[in-house]
Design a protein around this motif. Structure first.
Motif, short mmCIF file in Angstrom:
data_model
loop_
_atom_site.label_atom_id
_atom_site.label_comp_id
_atom_site.label_asym_id
_atom_site.label_seq_id
_atom_site.Cartn_x
_atom_site.Cartn_y
_atom_site.Cartn_z
N ARG A 19 0.84 -1.20 0.00
CA ARG A 19 0.00 0.00 0.00
C ARG A 19 0.87 1.25 0.00
N THR A 20 1.93 1.25 0.81
CA THR A 20 2.83 2.40 0.87
C THR A 20 3.50 2.62 -0.48
N ARG A 21 3.90 1.55 -1.15
CA ARG A 21 4.52 1.68 -2.47
C ARG A 21 3.53 2.22 -3.49
N ARG A 22 2.26 1.85 -3.39
CA ARG A 22 1.24 2.42 -4.29
C ARG A 22 1.10 3.91 -4.04
N TRP A 23 1.09 4.31 -2.77
CA TRP A 23 1.00 5.73 -2.43
C TRP A 23 2.19 6.50 -3.00
N ILE A 24 3.38 5.93 -2.87
CA ILE A 24 4.59 6.57 -3.40
C ILE A 24 4.48 6.73 -4.91
N GLU A 25 4.04 5.70 -5.60
CA GLU A 25 3.91 5.76 -7.06
C GLU A 25 2.88 6.81 -7.47
N ARG A 26 1.76 6.87 -6.77
CA ARG A 26 0.75 7.90 -7.07
C ARG A 26 1.32 9.30 -6.87
N GLU A 27 2.07 9.48 -5.80
CA GLU A 27 2.67 10.80 -5.52
C GLU A 27 3.70 11.16 -6.58
N ARG A 28 4.48 10.18 -7.03
CA ARG A 28 5.45 10.45 -8.11
C ARG A 28 4.72 10.85 -9.39
N GLN A 29 3.63 10.16 -9.71
CA GLN A 29 2.86 10.51 -10.90
C GLN A 29 2.26 11.90 -10.78
N ARG A 30 1.73 12.23 -9.60
CA ARG A 30 1.15 13.55 -9.39
C ARG A 30 2.20 14.63 -9.53
N ALA A 31 3.39 14.40 -8.96
CA ALA A 31 4.47 15.38 -9.05
C ALA A 31 4.93 15.55 -10.50
N ALA A 32 5.00 14.46 -11.26
CA ALA A 32 5.41 14.54 -12.66
C ALA A 32 4.36 15.30 -13.48
N GLU A 33 3.08 15.06 -13.22
CA GLU A 33 2.03 15.77 -13.94
C GLU A 33 2.06 17.26 -13.61
N GLU A 34 2.29 17.58 -12.35
CA GLU A 34 2.37 18.98 -11.93
C GLU A 34 3.57 19.67 -12.58
N ALA A 35 4.70 18.98 -12.64
CA ALA A 35 5.90 19.55 -13.26
C ALA A 35 5.68 19.76 -14.76
N ALA A 36 4.93 18.86 -15.40
CA ALA A 36 4.67 18.99 -16.83
C ALA A 36 3.77 20.20 -17.12
N ARG A 37 2.91 20.56 -16.18
CA ARG A 37 2.01 21.71 -16.38
C ARG A 37 2.71 23.04 -16.13
N ARG A 38 3.81 22.99 -15.37
CA ARG A 38 4.53 24.22 -15.04
C ARG A 38 5.22 24.77 -16.28
N PRO A 39 5.11 26.07 -16.54
CA PRO A 39 5.78 26.62 -17.72
C PRO A 39 7.30 26.62 -17.54
N LEU A 40 8.01 26.57 -18.66
CA LEU A 40 9.47 26.62 -18.60
C LEU A 40 9.91 28.01 -18.17
N PRO A 41 11.01 28.08 -17.43
CA PRO A 41 11.50 29.41 -17.03
C PRO A 41 12.00 30.16 -18.26
N PRO A 42 12.00 31.49 -18.22
CA PRO A 42 12.50 32.25 -19.36
C PRO A 42 14.01 32.05 -19.50
N PRO A 43 14.55 32.21 -20.72
CA PRO A 43 15.99 32.06 -20.88
C PRO A 43 16.72 33.17 -20.12
N PRO A 44 17.96 32.93 -19.75
CA PRO A 44 18.71 33.97 -19.03
C PRO A 44 18.96 35.16 -19.95
N ASP A 45 19.24 36.31 -19.36
CA ASP A 45 19.53 37.50 -20.15
C ASP A 45 20.83 37.35 -20.93
N TRP A 46 21.78 36.62 -20.35
CA TRP A 46 23.05 36.40 -21.04
C TRP A 46 23.69 35.11 -20.54
N VAL A 47 24.62 34.57 -21.35
CA VAL A 47 25.30 33.32 -21.03
C VAL A 47 26.78 33.49 -21.37
#
Length: 74
Positions: A19-47
């Motif tokens: 059960r704990t491993r299922r909870w961990i897997e669900r949380e990993r999936q939720r975190a991955a989905e949330e990260a995929a929805r987050r916009p990419l940061p803007p490029p730096p002003d200079w490199v």
């Protein structure tokens, strides 16, 4: 009797672990989905681009690129 109790305890603990491993897997999936929805940061002003000089030798700055430049390293 004692062996039966220990076997029962083992079964309960294995169920809890599953059960704990299922909870961990669900949380990993939720975190991955949330990260995929987050916009990419803007490029730096200079490199800064560096000259490669080999292993163990300090890098030297070669040039500065504006953010988003297709010739910038990385």
């Amino acid at each position: 009797m004692r062996l039966a109790g220990l076997l029962f305890l083992e079964r309960v603990q294995l169920d809890d672990l599953a059960r704990t491993r299922r909870w961990i897997e669900r949380e990993r999936q939720r975190a991955a989905e949330e990260a995929a929805r987050r916009p990419l940061p803007p490029p730096p002003d200079w490199v800064i681009a560096y000259v490669r000089r080999g292993v163990g030798r300090a890098r030297l700055p070669e040039g500065v690129h504006v953010g988003g430049c297709s010739m910038a390293p990385g």
